[in-house]
Design a protein around this motif. Structure first.
Motif, PDB file in Angstrom:
ATOM      1  N   LYS A 176      10.375 -17.078  13.936  1.00 17.50           N
ATOM      2  CA  LYS A 176      10.903 -17.302  12.574  1.00 17.50           C
ATOM      3  C   LYS A 176      11.655 -16.049  12.158  1.00 17.50           C
ATOM      4  O   LYS A 176      11.393 -14.977  12.693  1.00 17.50           O
ATOM      5  N   PHE A 177      12.495 -16.178  11.163  1.00 17.73           N
ATOM      6  CA  PHE A 177      13.076 -14.988  10.539  1.00 17.73           C
ATOM      7  C   PHE A 177      12.385 -14.767   9.205  1.00 17.73           C
ATOM      8  O   PHE A 177      12.226 -15.723   8.418  1.00 17.73           O
ATOM      9  N   VAL A 178      11.999 -13.525   8.969  1.00 17.27           N
ATOM     10  CA  VAL A 178      11.435 -13.154   7.672  1.00 17.27           C
ATOM     11  C   VAL A 178      12.474 -12.239   7.015  1.00 17.27           C
ATOM     12  O   VAL A 178      12.825 -11.184   7.562  1.00 17.27           O
ATOM     13  N   ILE A 179      12.971 -12.680   5.874  1.00 18.56           N
ATOM     14  CA  ILE A 179      14.105 -11.984   5.239  1.00 18.56           C
ATOM     15  C   ILE A 179      13.676 -11.476   3.868  1.00 18.56           C
ATOM     16  O   ILE A 179      13.201 -12.252   3.033  1.00 18.56           O
ATOM     17  N   ASN A 180      13.830 -10.183   3.653  1.00 17.34           N
ATOM     18  CA  ASN A 180      13.665  -9.644   2.297  1.00 17.34           C
ATOM     19  C   ASN A 180      15.056  -9.568   1.693  1.00 17.34           C
ATOM     20  O   ASN A 180      15.886  -8.759   2.125  1.00 17.34           O
ATOM     21  N   GLY A 181      15.314 -10.441   0.751  1.00 18.22           N
ATOM     22  CA  GLY A 181      16.692 -10.647   0.290  1.00 18.22           C
ATOM     23  C   GLY A 181      17.078  -9.780  -0.897  1.00 18.22           C
ATOM     24  O   GLY A 181      16.372  -8.843  -1.268  1.00 18.22           O
ATOM     25  N   GLY A 182      18.258 -10.139  -1.439  1.00 15.13           N
ATOM     26  CA  GLY A 182      18.734  -9.475  -2.647  1.00 15.13           C
ATOM     27  C   GLY A 182      19.510  -8.201  -2.386  1.00 15.13           C
ATOM     28  O   GLY A 182      19.802  -7.454  -3.320  1.00 15.13           O
ATOM     29  N   LYS A 183      19.878  -7.946  -1.106  1.00 11.86           N
ATOM     30  CA  LYS A 183      20.615  -6.699  -0.799  1.00 11.86           C
ATOM     31  C   LYS A 183      22.055  -7.057  -0.422  1.00 11.86           C
ATOM     32  O   LYS A 183      22.252  -7.843   0.515  1.00 11.86           O
ATOM     33  N   PRO A 184      23.046  -6.471  -1.102  1.00 12.93           N
ATOM     34  CA  PRO A 184      24.436  -6.756  -0.712  1.00 12.93           C
ATOM     35  C   PRO A 184      24.700  -6.246   0.709  1.00 12.93           C
ATOM     36  O   PRO A 184      24.261  -5.142   1.063  1.00 12.93           O
ATOM     37  N   LEU A 185      25.389  -7.018   1.519  1.00 11.29           N
ATOM     38  CA  LEU A 185      25.726  -6.566   2.879  1.00 11.29           C
ATOM     39  C   LEU A 185      26.884  -5.583   2.788  1.00 11.29           C
ATOM     40  O   LEU A 185      27.807  -5.769   1.989  1.00 11.29           O
ATOM     41  N   HIS A 186      26.849  -4.567   3.629  1.00  4.91           N
ATOM     42  CA  HIS A 186      27.962  -3.611   3.635  1.00  4.91           C
ATOM     43  C   HIS A 186      28.063  -2.966   5.017  1.00  4.91           C
ATOM     44  O   HIS A 186      27.052  -2.783   5.700  1.00  4.91           O
ATOM     45  N   GLY A 187      29.301  -2.688   5.436  1.00  8.07           N
ATOM     46  CA  GLY A 187      29.500  -2.041   6.738  1.00  8.07           C
ATOM     47  C   GLY A 187      30.415  -2.873   7.620  1.00  8.07           C
ATOM     48  O   GLY A 187      31.261  -3.625   7.127  1.00  8.07           O
ATOM     49  N   GLU A 188      30.224  -2.736   8.938  1.00  9.28           N
ATOM     50  CA  GLU A 188      31.116  -3.371   9.919  1.00  9.28           C
ATOM     51  C   GLU A 188      30.309  -4.223  10.874  1.00  9.28           C
ATOM     52  O   GLU A 188      29.254  -3.793  11.331  1.00  9.28           O
ATOM     53  N   VAL A 189      30.830  -5.394  11.210  1.00  8.35           N
ATOM     54  CA  VAL A 189      30.142  -6.234  12.189  1.00  8.35           C
ATOM     55  C   VAL A 189      31.193  -6.788  13.158  1.00  8.35           C
ATOM     56  O   VAL A 189      32.319  -7.080  12.756  1.00  8.35           O
TER      57      VAL A 189
END
Ligand code: EPZ
Length: 426
Positions: free
Chosen positions: A3-16
């Motif tokens: 499963k994935f356990v996600i702690n949310g609410g964080k804006p994504l930033h950076g390079e992918v």
């Protein structure tokens, strides 16, 4: 099951960086059957759909050398019996491509009906129409599609429905047929162009891929080559939407911006900024997300494979958005899971009405198919609190290292087994 356990609410930033395209790679791997010499494929995504395609080739007698995780040398000359193993074929949709490639090489094929995402009825009547136009007879017995031809002879035919898989199969079956095949109302997706480029690099004569009329003049020999698979349009679109949905700021590298135009246009319509460069796009949001309407269409329209992710973004857009997706019957199965997280969505037939809410909240949800699964991951990234996404094997069919890639741009997502979760909860 993981499963994935996600702690949310964080804006994504950076390079992918985006991996090779699943839907191009599965077709190209199957099409190595048509090669008369070994081929080397580069930029093949490390995902479970590819592993299954490779296993099918291997079990039929191909020799495969893994050079690194995204590069392999495939020699299919050892295949002598064009019969696809039942259980492997049942687990992916792309196993249907072995119908066209085996028929094209051996003039016969025995292939179990394909599996893949459960999106409702997924008929193969148009594939069979193409084979029959080229002179093959088919029968379905004991769950196996058997194709037989004395000779494959070029012909002109019209697809009643614009079909990606049917177009790929028609190209593969006609590439070594005698004379000229004309495929009308062909699908135009980037992976069809990539398959045609792969075959043409080996010496095939395919014209018009990317338009709705494709002409294939049969050739006798396809030589060995090294070929690099295109970047994944849908993986790129998924990270673009994740960036916008979390109000982040992300550079998405190794993409073909032209393939992303319909997604870019819709992101701009909801208030995201999308800057396009030669091989990357930069997505950021610095204001509210706005409502919009979306209707999925074959390429170059908005892809059905991006509908669940984009609808998820719309759950937090201001106002009421309308999303219509009638390519498949059953592409809104994730909606009931999103409702557990506080989304306000009603579905009538093939249309979803999405009333934006201030925020989603974490919950335990279950992936029902590949794109639905990533939509739930995006919801988990947007939500406050902890989201557990179950059945992530669906997601791993099509996204290389999604957890590592998301963590590298600021997400907090962990892969856990049932055992880990029980221990953690106590
Ligand atoms: C391909 O599926 C993709 N799969 C799907 O991606 C994608 O959603 C779909 O194209 C549409 O873009 C692969 O490339 C492996 P179709 P495919 O034939 O080929 C009807 C993902 O998430 N139809 O273009 O199966 C069909 O029912 C997956 O990566 C017939 O009626 O799709 C549908 O309504 C999910 N008769 C429409 O055409 C046929 O013989 C389009 O299907 C064939 C199709």
């Amino acid at each position: 099951m993981d499963k994935f356990v996600i702690n949310g609410g964080k804006p994504l930033h950076g390079e992918v960086s985006i991996s090779g395209a699943k839907n191009a790679a599965v077709a190209i791997v199957a099409a190595t059957i048509l090669a008369d010499e070994p081929v080397v494929l580069e930029n093949v995504p490390e995902i479970s759909d590819i592993s299954i395609c490779l296993k099918i080739l291997y079990e039929m007698g191909a020799s495969i050398k893994i050079i690194d995780k995204n590069t392999m040398r495939i020699d299919t000359r050892g295949i002598s019996d064009p019969v696809v193993p039942y259980e492997l074929a049942r687990s992916i949709r792309a196993s249907s491509y072995f119908m066209g490639t085996l028929l094209g090489r051996f003039k016969r094929a025995d292939v179990p009906p394909p599996g893949g995402c459960d999106l409702g009825d997924r008929p193969i009547d148009q594939h069979l129409k193409a084979f029959s136009a080229l002179g093959a007879k088919h029968s379905i017995d004991g769950g196996i599609v058997s194709l037989r031809a004395d000779e494959l002879i070029g012909n002109t035919f019209f697809f009643d429905k614009c079909t990606v898989g049917g177009t790929i199969n028609a190209i593969c079956a006609s590439v070594k047929a005698k004379g000229l095949t004309v495929i009308e109302n062909a699908a135009k997706e980037p992976h069809i162009v990539d398959l045609a480029n792969f075959l043409n690099s080996m010496g095939a004569n395919i014209m018009g891929a990317g338009t709705d009329v494709i002409k294939v003049r049969g050739v006798d020999f396809l030589k060995g080559i090294t070929y690099t698979v295109i970047p994944d349009q849908i993986e790129a679109g998924t990270y673009m939407v994740a960036a916008a949905a979390t109000k982040g700021n992300v550079w998405i590298k190794n993409v073909i911006p032209k393939h992303l135009e319909s997604i870019t246009a819709k992101l701009r319509a909801v208030g995201a900024t999308v800057e396009e460069f030669d091989e990357s796009v930069h997505v950021y949001v610095d204001g509210p997300l706005l409502k919009t309407t979306v209707k999925t269409l074959p390429h170059p329209g908005f892809p059905t494979d991006m509908q669940p992710q984009f609808s998820t973004l719309l759950t937090s857009a201001e106002g009421t958005s309308i999303v219509t997706d009638d390519i498949f019957d059953n592409r809104f199965r994730y909606v009931s899971e999103l409702r557990r997280m506080g989304a306000e969505i009603t579905v009538e037939g093939t249309t979803a009405v999405i009333q934006g809410v201030e925020k989603l909240t974490g919950a335990t949800v279950r992936a029902t198919d590949l794109r639905a699964g990533t939509a739930l991951v995006i919801a988990g990234l947007m939500a406050s609190g902890t989201t557990v996404v179950e059945n992530i094997f669906h997601i791993e069919r099509g996204y290389e290292n999604i957890d590592a890639k998301l963590n590298s741009i600021g997400a907090d997502i962990k892969r856990m087994s049932d055992y880990d979760i029980t221990r953690k909860i106590g």
